[in-house]
Design a protein around this motif. Structure first.
Motif, PDB file in Angstrom:
ATOM      1  N   HIS A  61     -18.000  14.761 -66.813  1.00 42.73           N
ATOM      2  CA  HIS A  61     -19.014  14.645 -67.714  1.00 42.73           C
ATOM      3  C   HIS A  61     -18.767  15.785 -68.763  1.00 42.73           C
ATOM      4  O   HIS A  61     -18.446  16.886 -68.577  1.00 42.73           O
ATOM      5  N   PRO A  62     -19.037  15.372 -70.014  1.00 40.16           N
ATOM      6  CA  PRO A  62     -18.841  16.452 -71.128  1.00 40.16           C
ATOM      7  C   PRO A  62     -20.080  17.568 -70.975  1.00 40.16           C
ATOM      8  O   PRO A  62     -21.183  17.196 -70.385  1.00 40.16           O
ATOM      9  N   HIS A 101     -30.538  11.750 -63.071  1.00 42.13           N
ATOM     10  CA  HIS A 101     -30.559  13.119 -63.421  1.00 42.13           C
ATOM     11  C   HIS A 101     -29.381  13.959 -64.152  1.00 42.13           C
ATOM     12  O   HIS A 101     -29.989  14.777 -65.180  1.00 42.13           O
ATOM     13  N   LEU A 102     -28.328  13.506 -64.108  1.00 42.44           N
ATOM     14  CA  LEU A 102     -27.291  14.126 -64.800  1.00 42.44           C
ATOM     15  C   LEU A 102     -27.423  13.606 -66.363  1.00 42.44           C
ATOM     16  O   LEU A 102     -27.109  14.304 -67.075  1.00 42.44           O
ATOM     17  N   GLU A 103     -27.741  12.367 -66.706  1.00 41.28           N
ATOM     18  CA  GLU A 103     -27.609  11.879 -67.774  1.00 41.28           C
ATOM     19  C   GLU A 103     -28.796  12.570 -68.739  1.00 41.28           C
ATOM     20  O   GLU A 103     -28.887  12.890 -69.688  1.00 41.28           O
ATOM     21  N   GLU A 104     -30.069  13.092 -68.113  1.00 39.65           N
ATOM     22  CA  GLU A 104     -31.056  13.539 -68.652  1.00 39.65           C
ATOM     23  C   GLU A 104     -30.526  15.110 -68.957  1.00 39.65           C
ATOM     24  O   GLU A 104     -30.869  15.691 -69.966  1.00 39.65           O
ATOM     25  N   TYR A 105     -29.799  15.578 -68.089  1.00 34.05           N
ATOM     26  CA  TYR A 105     -29.322  17.066 -68.460  1.00 34.05           C
ATOM     27  C   TYR A 105     -28.554  16.936 -69.709  1.00 34.05           C
ATOM     28  O   TYR A 105     -28.488  17.705 -70.283  1.00 34.05           O
ATOM     29  N   ARG A 106     -27.625  15.910 -69.710  1.00 30.94           N
ATOM     30  CA  ARG A 106     -26.604  15.695 -70.810  1.00 30.94           C
ATOM     31  C   ARG A 106     -27.534  15.638 -72.328  1.00 30.94           C
ATOM     32  O   ARG A 106     -27.398  16.385 -73.167  1.00 30.94           O
ATOM     33  N   GLN A 107     -28.569  14.730 -72.070  1.00 30.46           N
ATOM     34  CA  GLN A 107     -29.615  14.813 -73.148  1.00 30.46           C
ATOM     35  C   GLN A 107     -30.350  15.949 -73.728  1.00 30.46           C
ATOM     36  O   GLN A 107     -30.720  16.036 -74.751  1.00 30.46           O
ATOM     37  N   GLN A 108     -30.495  16.947 -72.702  1.00 34.12           N
ATOM     38  CA  GLN A 108     -31.144  18.264 -72.939  1.00 34.12           C
ATOM     39  C   GLN A 108     -30.049  19.249 -73.449  1.00 34.12           C
ATOM     40  O   GLN A 108     -30.578  20.301 -73.545  1.00 34.12           O
ATOM     41  N   GLY A 109     -28.981  18.712 -73.729  1.00 40.12           N
ATOM     42  CA  GLY A 109     -27.868  19.838 -74.500  1.00 40.12           C
ATOM     43  C   GLY A 109     -26.799  19.947 -73.423  1.00 40.12           C
ATOM     44  O   GLY A 109     -25.772  20.216 -73.702  1.00 40.12           O
TER      45      GLY A 109
END
Length: 304
Positions: A61-62, A101-109
């Motif tokens: 994941h980036p 949950h990981l995608e939400e983390y990405r969207q939060q920075g």
């Protein structure tokens, strides 16, 4: 070699697929709407054992790595392991929630900020309706390094690690780690030889349980300094002849056994206020032996 030629008009794509084994979908009578589908994970009965960790691993994941050395912010690729506990009354977890949950983390920075990742682990526990959750993140970290004499700038890199464990009603456990490559020169070889001494590439791996409230600067920089300042010499991405002379002489002036490395690094980590416990390991890739040399120290500070 025989030449390939299309001797007639090609069949349609659907016909080609059937030619190579594709078949029509099989009619079925199982529901296609989620509310009517079976939910095996949530079947409740006695499944014999609690499970300490269940989840997903090797998820690329980036991420954004923030650091105390230039470049101060960089985009990197993180490898995630996300797990939660599971009590014996539940058959399984809903693993798709982990990647949600990981995608939400990405969207939060999606940064390596420890406070954000502690919140990530805490939120994962609530989302999965479990008592414990653990996040593990590994990533390459790049930092600028100047050559010692001519000041030529290039990028070095080390391998970073963050492991955060959260359990309801307890303090989060934060472990950080860094793997750094250095130069070590053999003291014995220097002592017994009329001239020269053999050296090797040393791979230093450190893991430290830290108190983020006591962090005075970037943990990556602290661990990097602990490894490189105690080596015979650090590595450089760019070296010209005057630089090579300086680096090889520095290594000759600072011979280190693998045992010396772990003891010296351990002393530095003991002095770091934020570090509660640690493990340090050094593996020297020997230049005149077929084997590697290794040493390891684990230490836990006494409670004050």
């Amino acid at each position: 070699m025989r030449e390939n030629r299309v001797t007639s008009k090609l069949p349609s794509k659907a016909e080609r697929h059937r030619l190579f084994g594709s078949v029509d979908p099989t009619p079925g009578d199982k529901p296609t709407s989620k509310e009517y589908m079976s939910d095996l994970q949530n079947e409740q009965r006695n499944y014999l054992f609690d499970i300490e960790q269940v989840g997903i691993a090797r998820v690329k994941h980036p991420i954004t790595v923030e650091a105390g050395l230039a470049p101060a912010s960089q985009v990197s690729i993180g490898t995630f392991k996300l797990t939660t506990s599971l009590n014996r009354e539940a058959k399984g977890i809903n693993m798709s929630r982990l990647t949600e949950h990981l995608e939400e983390y990405r969207q939060q920075g999606g940064t390596t900020d420890l406070a954000q990742l502690v919140r990530f682990a805490k939120g994962l526990t609530a989302r999965m309706n479990q008592e414990r959750a653990e996040l593990e993140l590994s990533f390459p970290w790049f930092y600028e390094r100047r050559s010692p004499m001519l000041g030529k700038t290039g990028l070095n890199h080390a391998e970073g690690l963050i492991r955060i464990s959260y359990e309801e009603g307890r303090e989060s456990r934060v472990v950080v780690g860094l793997t750094v490559v250095v130069t070590t020169l053999c003291p014995c070889s220097k002592e017994i030889s009329e001239y020269s001494a053999h050296n090797q590439r040393g791979v230093v791996t450190m893991e430290a349980h830290i108190d983020e409230l006591d962090m005075e600067k970037d943990w990556k920089v602290m661990l990097l300094n602990a490894a490189e300042s105690n080596a015979s010499a650090p590595l450089h991405p760019i070296l010209k002849r005057p630089d090579e002379k300086a680096v090889t002489e520095k290594a000759y002036e600072n011979p280190r056994f693998v045992e010396d490395m772990v003891r010296l690094i351990a002393a530095d980590l003991v002095e770091l206020k934020a570090v509660r416990a640690f493990t340090v390991e050094c593996r020297n890739e020997e230049s005149i032996h077929l084997h590697d040399a290794i040493a390891k120290i684990s230490y836990k500070k006494p409670r004050s």
